[in-house]
Design a protein around this motif. Structure first.
Motif, PDB file in Angstrom:
ATOM      1  N   PRO A 116     -11.115 -12.779  10.330  1.00 35.55           N
ATOM      2  CA  PRO A 116      -9.921 -12.454   9.559  1.00 35.55           C
ATOM      3  C   PRO A 116      -8.850 -11.828  10.451  1.00 35.55           C
ATOM      4  N   GLY A 117      -7.627 -12.159  10.156  1.00 41.82           N
ATOM      5  CA  GLY A 117      -6.491 -11.535  10.834  1.00 41.82           C
ATOM      6  C   GLY A 117      -5.795 -10.599   9.862  1.00 41.82           C
ATOM      7  N   ILE A 118      -5.246  -9.510  10.382  1.00 38.99           N
ATOM      8  CA  ILE A 118      -4.538  -8.536   9.547  1.00 38.99           C
ATOM      9  C   ILE A 118      -3.107  -8.430  10.051  1.00 38.99           C
ATOM     10  N   ARG A 119      -2.158  -8.525   9.135  1.00 34.75           N
ATOM     11  CA  ARG A 119      -0.751  -8.355   9.482  1.00 34.75           C
ATOM     12  C   ARG A 119      -0.199  -7.188   8.685  1.00 34.75           C
ATOM     13  N   VAL A 120       0.543  -6.318   9.358  1.00 30.71           N
ATOM     14  CA  VAL A 120       1.176  -5.162   8.735  1.00 30.71           C
ATOM     15  C   VAL A 120       2.676  -5.309   8.911  1.00 30.71           C
ATOM     16  N   HIS A 121       3.429  -4.956   7.878  1.00 29.07           N
ATOM     17  CA  HIS A 121       4.886  -5.097   7.917  1.00 29.07           C
ATOM     18  C   HIS A 121       5.526  -3.981   7.105  1.00 29.07           C
ATOM     19  N   ASP A 122       6.765  -3.679   7.393  1.00 28.25           N
ATOM     20  CA  ASP A 122       7.596  -2.763   6.603  1.00 28.25           C
ATOM     21  C   ASP A 122       6.924  -1.395   6.420  1.00 28.25           C
ATOM     22  N   VAL A 123       6.553  -0.765   7.535  1.00 22.89           N
ATOM     23  CA  VAL A 123       5.957   0.571   7.479  1.00 22.89           C
ATOM     24  C   VAL A 123       7.077   1.588   7.262  1.00 22.89           C
ATOM     25  N   THR A 124       6.927   2.411   6.227  1.00 23.70           N
ATOM     26  CA  THR A 124       7.902   3.457   5.914  1.00 23.70           C
ATOM     27  C   THR A 124       7.156   4.770   5.698  1.00 23.70           C
ATOM     28  N   GLU A 125       7.881   5.811   5.349  1.00 23.06           N
ATOM     29  CA  GLU A 125       7.272   7.106   5.052  1.00 23.06           C
ATOM     30  C   GLU A 125       6.438   7.055   3.770  1.00 23.06           C
ATOM     31  N   ARG A 126       6.647   6.040   2.943  1.00 22.94           N
ATOM     32  CA  ARG A 126       5.974   5.950   1.645  1.00 22.94           C
ATOM     33  C   ARG A 126       4.813   4.956   1.611  1.00 22.94           C
ATOM     34  N   GLY A 127       4.764   4.029   2.570  1.00 15.72           N
ATOM     35  CA  GLY A 127       3.700   3.043   2.568  1.00 15.72           C
ATOM     36  C   GLY A 127       3.983   1.880   3.493  1.00 15.72           C
ATOM     37  N   PHE A 128       3.304   0.753   3.247  1.00 11.36           N
ATOM     38  CA  PHE A 128       3.452  -0.423   4.108  1.00 11.36           C
ATOM     39  C   PHE A 128       2.997  -1.668   3.365  1.00 11.36           C
ATOM     40  N   VAL A 143       6.114   6.436  11.433  1.00 15.64           N
ATOM     41  CA  VAL A 143       4.737   6.275  10.952  1.00 15.64           C
ATOM     42  C   VAL A 143       4.087   5.093  11.659  1.00 15.64           C
ATOM     43  N   ILE A 144       2.851   5.292  12.083  1.00 11.17           N
ATOM     44  CA  ILE A 144       2.048   4.247  12.707  1.00 11.17           C
ATOM     45  C   ILE A 144       0.865   3.959  11.785  1.00 11.17           C
ATOM     46  N   VAL A 145       0.603   2.670  11.520  1.00 11.84           N
ATOM     47  CA  VAL A 145      -0.531   2.261  10.680  1.00 11.84           C
ATOM     48  C   VAL A 145      -1.504   1.465  11.537  1.00 11.84           C
ATOM     49  N   LEU A 146      -2.774   1.881  11.520  1.00 11.55           N
ATOM     50  CA  LEU A 146      -3.833   1.187  12.244  1.00 11.55           C
ATOM     51  C   LEU A 146      -4.839   0.622  11.242  1.00 11.55           C
ATOM     52  N   VAL A 176       0.863  -1.175   0.000  1.00  9.96           N
ATOM     53  CA  VAL A 176       0.000   0.000   0.000  1.00  9.96           C
ATOM     54  C   VAL A 176       0.902   1.228   0.000  1.00  9.96           C
ATOM     55  N   THR A 177       0.667   2.148  -0.929  1.00  9.88           N
ATOM     56  CA  THR A 177       1.443   3.383  -1.019  1.00  9.88           C
ATOM     57  C   THR A 177       0.576   4.536  -0.531  1.00  9.88           C
ATOM     58  N   PHE A 178       1.121   5.357   0.363  1.00  7.93           N
ATOM     59  CA  PHE A 178       0.378   6.502   0.868  1.00  7.93           C
ATOM     60  C   PHE A 178       0.109   7.500  -0.251  1.00  7.93           C
ATOM     61  N   PRO A 179      -1.033   8.203  -0.216  1.00  8.70           N
ATOM     62  CA  PRO A 179      -1.314   9.225  -1.228  1.00  8.70           C
ATOM     63  C   PRO A 179      -0.229  10.299  -1.280  1.00  8.70           C
ATOM     64  N   SER A 180       0.294  10.671  -0.111  1.00  9.78           N
ATOM     65  CA  SER A 180       1.404  11.627  -0.013  1.00  9.78           C
ATOM     66  C   SER A 180       2.425  11.058   0.963  1.00  9.78           C
ATOM     67  N   PRO A 181       3.699  11.006   0.609  1.00 14.42           N
ATOM     68  CA  PRO A 181       4.685  10.480   1.544  1.00 14.42           C
ATOM     69  C   PRO A 181       4.750  11.335   2.811  1.00 14.42           C
ATOM     70  N   PHE A 182       5.022  10.681   3.921  1.00 10.21           N
ATOM     71  CA  PHE A 182       5.272  11.400   5.164  1.00 10.21           C
ATOM     72  C   PHE A 182       6.672  12.004   5.100  1.00 10.21           C
ATOM     73  N   PRO A 183       6.988  12.988   5.944  1.00 14.18           N
ATOM     74  CA  PRO A 183       8.322  13.592   5.926  1.00 14.18           C
ATOM     75  C   PRO A 183       9.413  12.551   6.195  1.00 14.18           C
ATOM     76  N   ALA A 184      10.553  12.731   5.572  1.00 12.55           N
ATOM     77  CA  ALA A 184      11.685  11.819   5.758  1.00 12.55           C
ATOM     78  C   ALA A 184      12.027  11.719   7.240  1.00 12.55           C
ATOM     79  N   GLY A 185      12.251  10.505   7.702  1.00  8.87           N
ATOM     80  CA  GLY A 185      12.616  10.269   9.089  1.00  8.87           C
ATOM     81  C   GLY A 185      11.443  10.183  10.052  1.00  8.87           C
ATOM     82  N   ALA A 186      10.217  10.372   9.565  1.00 12.64           N
ATOM     83  CA  ALA A 186       9.036  10.319  10.432  1.00 12.64           C
ATOM     84  C   ALA A 186       8.792   8.895  10.912  1.00 12.64           C
TER      85      ALA A 186
END
Length: 98
Positions: free
Chosen positions: A55-67, A40-43, A28-38
């Motif tokens: 259903p179970g949901i797993r989230v991995h590799d959260v970055t400023e650009r997506g997850f 980020v928390i995904v809920l 998943v790519t965010f519509p707008s990247p978060f600032p570099a170094g931020a």
């Protein structure tokens, strides 16, 4: 900064048993990247009830650009085993910084 979105996911493969194997995850790519170094928390939250199992949901590799995100069924208890497969569900998500 807060961003929201949704993604339709299904699980056609068995539950993941090896840590770090993200080959069955969806990017998943965010519509707008978060600032570099931020930090980020995904809920994520299931928005639909299309399959009878939980259903179970797993989230991995959260970055400023997506997850990465994956849907699979959860094991209910020792007597009821899940095969990990689940029909399509809509997963809403909220991303923010700390």
């Amino acid at each position: 900064m807060i961003q929201t979105g949704k993604v339709d996911l299904r699980s056609d493969s068995a539950i993941e048993t090896a840590g770090g194997n993200t080959s069955t995850f969806t990017r998943v790519t965010f519509p707008s990247p978060f600032p570099a170094g931020a930090e980020v928390i995904v809920l994520p939250l299931t928005q639909t009830f299309n399959g009878p199992e939980t259903p179970g949901i797993r989230v991995h590799d959260v970055t400023e650009r997506g997850f990465l995100i994956r849907l699979n069924e959860v094991n209910v208890n020792a007597n009821v085993k899940s095969d990990g497969k689940h029909t399509t569900e809509t997963i809403g998500w909220l991303a923010t910084t700390t």
